[in-house]
Design an enzyme around this catalytic site. Sequence first.
Site, short mmCIF file in Angstrom:
data_model
loop_
_atom_site.label_atom_id
_atom_site.label_comp_id
_atom_site.label_asym_id
_atom_site.label_seq_id
_atom_site.Cartn_x
_atom_site.Cartn_y
_atom_site.Cartn_z
N THR A 426 53.57 42.93 92.61
CA THR A 426 54.13 41.75 91.96
C THR A 426 54.44 42.02 90.50
O THR A 426 53.78 42.84 89.85
CB THR A 426 53.15 40.57 92.07
OG1 THR A 426 53.68 39.44 91.37
CG2 THR A 426 51.79 40.92 91.50
N ASP A 427 55.45 41.34 90.01
CA ASP A 427 55.76 41.38 88.59
C ASP A 427 54.83 40.42 87.87
O ASP A 427 54.10 39.65 88.50
CB ASP A 427 57.23 40.98 88.37
CG ASP A 427 57.67 41.19 86.94
OD1 ASP A 427 57.05 42.01 86.24
OD2 ASP A 427 58.63 40.51 86.52
N LYS A 428 54.85 40.46 86.54
CA LYS A 428 53.97 39.58 85.77
C LYS A 428 54.72 38.36 85.25
O LYS A 428 54.41 37.23 85.63
CB LYS A 428 53.36 40.34 84.58
CG LYS A 428 52.50 39.46 83.67
CD LYS A 428 51.99 40.22 82.49
CE LYS A 428 53.11 40.53 81.50
NZ LYS A 428 53.61 39.29 80.82
N THR A 431 56.22 35.38 87.44
CA THR A 431 55.65 35.40 88.79
C THR A 431 54.18 35.00 88.75
O THR A 431 53.77 34.01 89.37
CB THR A 431 55.80 36.80 89.42
OG1 THR A 431 57.18 37.18 89.37
CG2 THR A 431 55.33 36.79 90.86
N VAL A 651 52.90 45.28 88.57
CA VAL A 651 53.77 46.29 87.98
C VAL A 651 54.56 45.62 86.86
O VAL A 651 55.32 44.69 87.11
CB VAL A 651 54.73 46.90 89.02
CG1 VAL A 651 55.53 48.03 88.40
CG2 VAL A 651 53.95 47.38 90.24
#
Length: 707
Positions: A426-428, A431, A651
Amino acid sequence: MAYLRNKSMEFLKRFEVPAKNPSEDAQRRWREAVGTLVKNRRRRFRMVPDLDKRSQVETHRRKIQEKLRVALYVQKAALQFIDAARKAEHPLPELARQCGFSVSAEELATIVRNHDTKSLRHHRGVDGIARKINVSLADGIKSDDTGIRAEVYGANQYTEKPPRTFWMFLWDASQDMTLLLLAFCALISVVIGLATEGWPNGMYDGLGIVLTIFLVVMITAASDYKQSLQFRDLDKEKKKIGMHVTRDGYRQKVSIYDIVVGDIVHLSIGDQVPADGLYIDGYSFVVDESSLSGESEPVHLSNAKPFLLGGTKVQDGSARMLVTAVGMRTEWGNLMETLSQGGEDETPLQAHAPGGLLRWSGEDALSVLNFFAVAVTIIVVAVPEGLPLAVTLSLAFAMKKLMQERALVRHLSACETMGSASCICTDKTGTLTTNHMVVEKVWASGAAQTVSTAKGFDELKSSVSENFTKVLLEGVFHCSGSEVVTNKDGKTTIMGTPTETAILEFGLEVEKYTKVERCSAMKLKVEPFNSVKKTMAVVVASPHAAGHPRVILKGASEVVLRRCSSIIDGTGSVEKLTDAKAKRVSSAIDAFACEALRTLCLAYQDVTSGSDIPSDGYTLIAVFGIKDPLRPGVREAVKTCHAAGINVRMVTGDNINTAKAIARECGILTDDGIAIEGPDFRTKSPNEMKEIIPRIQARSCILLLLL
């Protein structure tokens, strides 16, 4: 004697020439008289004009003027002919003429689509186009005119294929090869049952198979149709992109579907170009046209190369564009229309055997029948008629459960893939977090202050002087890709990215608490933010720089700090940035990062020339700690994944300390977990995220093999 006297008087009259502006006749008489008295040819006409030569020059000049006049008439006639041909090719509709426009939608679209510089020059450039479509490049269009412009030049919407009906999904579901074979077997079962057991006992087995097939087809079609409706709504929401435009003299945000011809659109890094248009002005503007041309090389745009195509992406810089074509008249719309036109060509296998079944022999038919009989026997023995129904029902149940969790599944078979997932990447930003940034802390004048409360601003105000505040506000408001605008109601809003918005909101609060207003300054040069350099810079004619241009630098903390050689204290005095002071600044940056704050540094340098941006020698002003709060329910979701045996990996392209702090806050990074930093794990875009996932999968496979 009288005769001689008369002759002498007539001869002397030839020398009677006015002192100023003598006529040509008087000058000829003078020339003849001088020629009679002066016999030396070298001295004869030294002070007398050569009238014959002057006459020749005048005749030559008149010939040149005549040729120029003829050439101008020819050019005028040619331009009139070209204009008439253009008008014949792109006639101006009566509705456009009545509304005050003097150029057709087709001509505007052709100019940009064909990169027609000649036609653009014919219309007197961007300014001429703006006049012909009644728009001010400074104030934009009037909001009341959007309806008229959409009627004359079209709306910014693309013609889409009609949605698939339920009957089409029903047909697709019935084309499954297993179901077709079971239907054939049901028919054979009914025939054999009626022949052996009679009516109605012989119908039961066959009707049971038919009922199973009917249920499978109906459930599959209904599920796919329902999901298609949800995905259609989701796709509409995804395409509702907000664009910044200037209308009625104010900068405002509108939907991409509301863009009309004549709109002044503001573009920055990452934006999608909403329609075809012309470049007005900007800084280091680069677009990626690979979606249209297939070329990976970036395209640099300027006033000499002003053509912007809808559907492309802004790769670097910022600019304003004048919209000239929307919807299906754009290059993107033309491409979509071309792709939607399917051909009726035969497939290679169809073209390979002309005549088809008519050329088959009896042996070919018997061979195919034998193969078919063997296949049917294997399927009837190996596949029970209830298996398709059982699989379909289980997948439909799984899809319903996923829908309750707000996870949309386009195809039933995807539920099986989702069920076997063992890792989620997952992105930060946006999200795990809300993507609403606020400045939480500021390091300035040697100390860190929490500025999320009124007390923190009071402490900041007491620790810095007015001179320092002026330098700080100048850097905050001028070195920014966003803009503080005032709407019609007098309310102040900020147009820009979340990070820039947070810093500008901080600047407005500083103005409010310190009563120090920012000074206006003309921008001499802008170097927009670049994801490679991780900085942006601007050169302004600062009123605080003793007449010199001032370069303001903002960007990633570790990058900006390396380029600084001095620091400004709370009184506004500049001091040398010693190793000890640089270490204290680095410690403050690390402390911010460990608190899950994104850090940015602000610095400046006074230069002698505004043409170049120096690489070092800057004076550090402040360090900002920006917070992006977590979304509600993130911790619980991560805990649920861990309980189900699913690993969650974050990530991100942030500083590793910031990433670790947020991962701990989410519950992703546990006590025995690890954080990896490197070029393979610093992503800035979804495409880079997509590229990194196979590497993570490969490394996971290697670990499994080692275990």
